[in-house]
Scaffold this active site. Structure first.
Site, PDB file in Angstrom:
ATOM      1  N   CYS A   1       0.183   3.067   3.620  1.00  9.80           N
ATOM      2  CA  CYS A   1       0.557   2.521   4.931  1.00  9.80           C
ATOM      3  C   CYS A   1       1.603   1.416   4.853  1.00  9.80           C
ATOM      4  CB  CYS A   1      -0.678   1.998   5.669  1.00  9.80           C
ATOM      5  SG  CYS A   1      -1.299   0.429   5.039  1.00  9.80           S
TER       6      CYS A   1
ATOM      7  N   CYS B   1      -8.214  -4.947 -10.404  1.00  9.53           N
ATOM      8  CA  CYS B   1      -7.755  -3.868 -11.267  1.00  9.53           C
ATOM      9  C   CYS B   1      -7.356  -2.703 -10.358  1.00  9.53           C
ATOM     10  CB  CYS B   1      -8.908  -3.490 -12.193  1.00  9.53           C
ATOM     11  SG  CYS B   1      -8.478  -2.316 -13.471  1.00  9.53           S
TER      12      CYS B   1
ATOM     13  N   CYS C   1      -5.530   0.669   6.102  1.00 12.39           N
ATOM     14  CA  CYS C   1      -5.684   2.130   6.159  1.00 12.39           C
ATOM     15  C   CYS C   1      -6.873   2.656   5.384  1.00 12.39           C
ATOM     16  CB  CYS C   1      -4.409   2.819   5.698  1.00 12.39           C
ATOM     17  SG  CYS C   1      -4.177   2.827   3.905  1.00 12.39           S
TER      18      CYS C   1
ATOM     19  N   CYS D   1      -7.445  -0.924   0.919  1.00 16.42           N
ATOM     20  CA  CYS D   1      -6.479  -1.514   1.845  1.00 16.42           C
ATOM     21  C   CYS D   1      -7.169  -1.793   3.171  1.00 16.42           C
ATOM     22  CB  CYS D   1      -5.311  -0.544   2.051  1.00 16.42           C
ATOM     23  SG  CYS D   1      -4.187  -1.044   3.370  1.00 16.42           S
TER      24      CYS D   1
ATOM     25  N   CYS E   1       0.835  -1.202   0.000  1.00 19.52           N
ATOM     26  CA  CYS E   1       0.000   0.000   0.000  1.00 19.52           C
ATOM     27  C   CYS E   1       0.871   1.255   0.000  1.00 19.52           C
ATOM     28  CB  CYS E   1      -0.902  -0.011   1.233  1.00 19.52           C
ATOM     29  SG  CYS E   1      -1.931   1.455   1.380  1.00 19.52           S
TER      30      CYS E   1
HETATM   31 FE    FE Z   1      -2.894   0.925   3.430  1.00 22.37          FE
END
Ligand code: FE
Length: 130
Positions: free
Chosen positions: A51, A120, A100, A97, A48
């Site tokens: 985060c 995607c 976060c 995610c 990510c």
């Molecule tokens: Fe994240």
């Protein structure tokens, strides 16, 4: 709830570029075929951008022809959360995610085996690490 998830716009604006903020925190979409990971083939983990949580492994990345990095599964079952999304007059499933809440992209049921799914994902939501 983590600190990142509760982070204000101000928190994220300090940590992201304008384009990253628009995609990750305002559910934007990068233009097709413009993302830096669209054709990335180096083995490694995609984490990510916001985060750092690992989200996808290069083993599940494939060339979907869509213009965005595409994976057939998340790196672990709990890494990515899926939400119904009816914005822009379409019925889609948004991916975020799990740690976060950053917007990643959408998941479609037209991927390859073994899952048949296509995650995607915006390059701007990811950070590739070898
Ligand atoms: Fe994240």
């Amino acid at each position: 709830m983590t600190l990142e998830k509760e982070g204000t716009d101000e928190y994220w604006r300090k940590r992201l570029t304008e384009e990253e903020f628009r995609v990750c925190r305002q559910k934007g979409t990068e233009p097709a075929f413009t993302g830096k990971y669209c054709d990335e083939k180096t083995p490694g983990v995609y984490s990510c951008r916001c985060c750092g949580q690992p989200l996808f492994h290069s083993d599940s990345k494939y060339d979907s022809g869509s213009g965005w990095p595409s994976f057939y599964q998340p790196i672990t079952s709990g890494a990515v959360i899926e939400h119904a999304d009816s914005s822009h007059g379409m019925k889609r499933v948004e991916t975020v995610c799990a740690k976060c809440g950053s917007h990643l992209g959408h998941v479609f049921p037209d991927g390859p085996e073994p899952t048949g799914m296509r995650y995607c994902t915006n390059s701007l939501s990811l950070k590739h690490e070898k």
